[in-house]
Design an enzyme around this catalytic site. Structure first.
Site, PDB file in Angstrom:
ATOM      1  CB  CYS A 126      -0.914   0.020   1.236  1.00 16.64           C
ATOM      2  SG  CYS A 126      -2.043  -1.383   1.321  1.00 16.64           S
ATOM      3  N   GLY A 127       2.160   1.146   0.016  1.00 19.79           N
ATOM      4  CA  GLY A 127       2.987   2.329   0.201  1.00 19.79           C
ATOM      5  C   GLY A 127       3.642   2.851  -1.048  1.00 19.79           C
TER       6      GLY A 127
END
Length: 285
Positions: A126-127
């Site tokens: 998710c980063g």
């Protein structure tokens, strides 16, 4: 471990309706892990190497297609003819491992193992920012989808999800599977696959074309039963499929990627209508 082989299995349930409880038999979609390995000849040493590149939870069935489609989408198989064979693995002289498949590349074909591992990691995390994701796909070298005059009658679009649903045999029994299908410009279904993972369903469809030596697919439409994510657009672009139609919504990154590579992206194809987010010219709009 040998999988069940069946895409669904029976279970006992307590069905509660209007305050009444009944014990009944039901069916649930089967879910088991599949490890994908790649074997190739290292050009630096001339020795055979074999490494695991991914593990996915999937519905058993069409495992070779799943592996071929996944590896094509990740740039390991730049061309279908680079693949020598796909087999289930063996542990020494023991039985086959039906939850492990190995894709063997032809001699002279190599790939960047670390890049594939990084890409598999970042696309599941998710980063990673949007621009980095777009740049990473562009770095894979996929060509821009040609605007070669191929088109589709827009009146056919709303009916494609219904045609997909009509062929989803396992979904009808379980209600727990995603589906992906390839259609031609007349709305005729070419191939359909179901899986607990929507990415896997697309990989199986693309993998069928890889194993048949029929990629790219510049005259086909990819239809998916859920939303249009960034990863699904990437898989369509990698397979040279010019149009993606989704029952649900696209994400912002999916729209950005579709615009960058010239893909026609359609969402909310249901209830007699649809939205076009990019590439409207292929629909004459």
């Amino acid at each position: 471990m040998k999988p069940t082989g069946a895409p669904s299995r029976p279970v006992r349930v307590r069905r509660v309706r209007n305050g009444e409880v009944r014990r009944e038999r039901d069916a649930v979609a089967t879910e088991e892990p599949l490890e994908v390995r790649v074997a190739w000849i290292d050009p630096a040493t001339g020795e055979r190497r074999a490494e695991a590149v991914a593990v996915t939870m999937r519905t058993p069935g069409h495992d070779y297609e799943l592996a071929a489609g996944f590896l094509s989408g990740e740039g390991v198989l730049a061309r279908p003819e680079h693949l020598h064979e796909i087999t289930y693995c063996r542990s020494g002289r023991g039985p086959q491992e039906y939850n492990v498949v190995e894709a063997r590349l032809h001699p002279g074909v190599s790939f960047d193992l670390e890049r594939v591992r990084r890409n598999v990691y970042t696309t599941s995390s998710c980063g990673v920012c949007g621009k980095a994701s777009l740049d990473a796909v562009e770095a894979l070298g996929y060509p821009i989808l040609d605007d070669d005059g191929w088109s589709m009658d827009p009146d056919l679009i709303p009916g494609l999800p219904d045609r997909l649903m009509a062929e989803q045999g396992v979904f009808q029994r379980t209600g727990g599977l995603h589906a992906a299908g390839l259609f031609d410009a007349t709305g005729t279904l070419d191939v359909l696959r179901e899986d607990v993972g929507r990415h896997n369903a697309v990989d199986k469809v693309v993998g069928r074309r890889v194993l048949d030596g029929r990629l790219p697919a510049p005259d086909r439409v990819l239809v998916v039963s859920g939303r249009a994510s960034f990863e699904l657009v990437q898989k369509a672009v990698a397979a040279g499929i010019p149009m993606l139609v989704a029952v649900g919504a696209p994400s912002s990154l999916a729209v950005d990627l579709a615009e960058r590579f010239g893909l026609t992206l359609v969402g909310f194809a249901r209830d007699g209508g649809f939205n076009v987010y990019s590439g409207a010219a292929r629909l004459g709009l």
